[in-house]
Design a protein around this motif. Structure first.
Motif, PDB file in Angstrom:
ATOM      1  N   THR A  46       0.831  -1.196   0.000  1.00  0.00           N
ATOM      2  CA  THR A  46       0.000   0.000   0.000  1.00  0.00           C
ATOM      3  C   THR A  46       0.868   1.249   0.000  1.00  0.00           C
ATOM      4  N   VAL A  48       0.712   3.577   2.125  1.00  0.00           N
ATOM      5  CA  VAL A  48       1.112   3.829   3.508  1.00  0.00           C
ATOM      6  C   VAL A  48       2.354   3.012   3.856  1.00  0.00           C
ATOM      7  N   GLN A  49       2.336   1.732   3.548  1.00  0.00           N
ATOM      8  CA  GLN A  49       3.495   0.876   3.826  1.00  0.00           C
ATOM      9  C   GLN A  49       4.715   1.368   3.062  1.00  0.00           C
ATOM     10  N   ASP A  84      -5.760   8.382  -3.226  1.00  0.00           N
ATOM     11  CA  ASP A  84      -5.457   7.346  -2.242  1.00  0.00           C
ATOM     12  C   ASP A  84      -4.561   7.918  -1.146  1.00  0.00           C
ATOM     13  N   TYR A  85      -3.550   8.683  -1.513  1.00  0.00           N
ATOM     14  CA  TYR A  85      -2.636   9.304  -0.553  1.00  0.00           C
ATOM     15  C   TYR A  85      -3.416  10.209   0.404  1.00  0.00           C
ATOM     16  N   ALA A  87      -6.656  10.095   1.073  1.00  0.00           N
ATOM     17  CA  ALA A  87      -7.576   9.279   1.868  1.00  0.00           C
ATOM     18  C   ALA A  87      -6.858   8.619   3.044  1.00  0.00           C
ATOM     19  N   ARG A  88      -5.577   8.388   2.923  1.00  0.00           N
ATOM     20  CA  ARG A  88      -4.793   7.727   3.973  1.00  0.00           C
ATOM     21  C   ARG A  88      -3.908   8.729   4.727  1.00  0.00           C
ATOM     22  N   SER A  89      -4.238   9.996   4.613  1.00  0.00           N
ATOM     23  CA  SER A  89      -3.388  11.044   5.187  1.00  0.00           C
ATOM     24  C   SER A  89      -3.221  10.911   6.700  1.00  0.00           C
ATOM     25  N   GLN A  90      -4.226  10.437   7.409  1.00  0.00           N
ATOM     26  CA  GLN A  90      -4.095  10.269   8.861  1.00  0.00           C
ATOM     27  C   GLN A  90      -3.041   9.197   9.175  1.00  0.00           C
ATOM     28  N   GLU A  91      -3.063   8.087   8.444  1.00  0.00           N
ATOM     29  CA  GLU A  91      -2.058   7.029   8.662  1.00  0.00           C
ATOM     30  C   GLU A  91      -0.664   7.543   8.311  1.00  0.00           C
ATOM     31  N   ILE A  92      -0.574   8.302   7.237  1.00  0.00           N
ATOM     32  CA  ILE A  92       0.712   8.861   6.815  1.00  0.00           C
ATOM     33  C   ILE A  92       1.210   9.867   7.839  1.00  0.00           C
TER      34      ILE A  92
END
Length: 132
Positions: A46, A48-49, A84-85, A87-92
């Motif tokens: 992903t 994030v990974q 996608d980046y 949408a995953r901004s909190q994880e990043i």
């Protein structure tokens, strides 16, 4: 002015670039890093990974040049899928805080159609100011 090219052993052997370049005066130019492991294979399925590994690789190159996360002055993130980046901004953001802290350099996120390694989803490139 003196230029020193730095390629730490813990990163994949560079081909056609240096992981970090230190110039007298304290500027360190950091090559774009993807989620390559030490053997040169992309790891992580992903964004994030892959972001976590790519940022870790960039910080490893910076550390080898005598700097740390607080020395980052500029960072550019190249990503295949901006939606996608985002949408995953909190994880990043959580990865950023864990690896770098709460301070941010001047930053940009740029959408691209492809990166050098076809399996890469994200690449980070930066510049730091390190005390000589």
């Amino acid at each position: 002015m003196r230029i020193e090219r730095i390629n730490p052993g813990g990163l994949a052997q560079p081909s056609g670039f240096s992981h970090a370049v230190r110039a007298t005066g304290g500027l360190v130019f950091l090559a774009g890093q993807t989620a390559l492991d030490q053997e040169g294979s992309i790891v992580g399925a992903t964004v994030v990974q892959q972001f976590e590994r790519a940022l870790g690789n960039l910080l490893a190159a910076l550390h080898a040049a005598g700097g740390g996360p607080g020395d980052l002055a500029s960072l550019t993130v190249y990503v295949l899928d901006i939606d996608d980046y985002r949408a995953r901004s909190q994880e990043i953001r959580e990865i950023w805080r864990r690896l770098v802290g709460r301070e941010f350099p001047a930053m940009a996120v740029v959408g691209v159609s492809r990166l050098w390694d076809a399996r890469a989803l994200v690449e980070v490139q930066g510049m730091a100011v390190v005390s000589s």
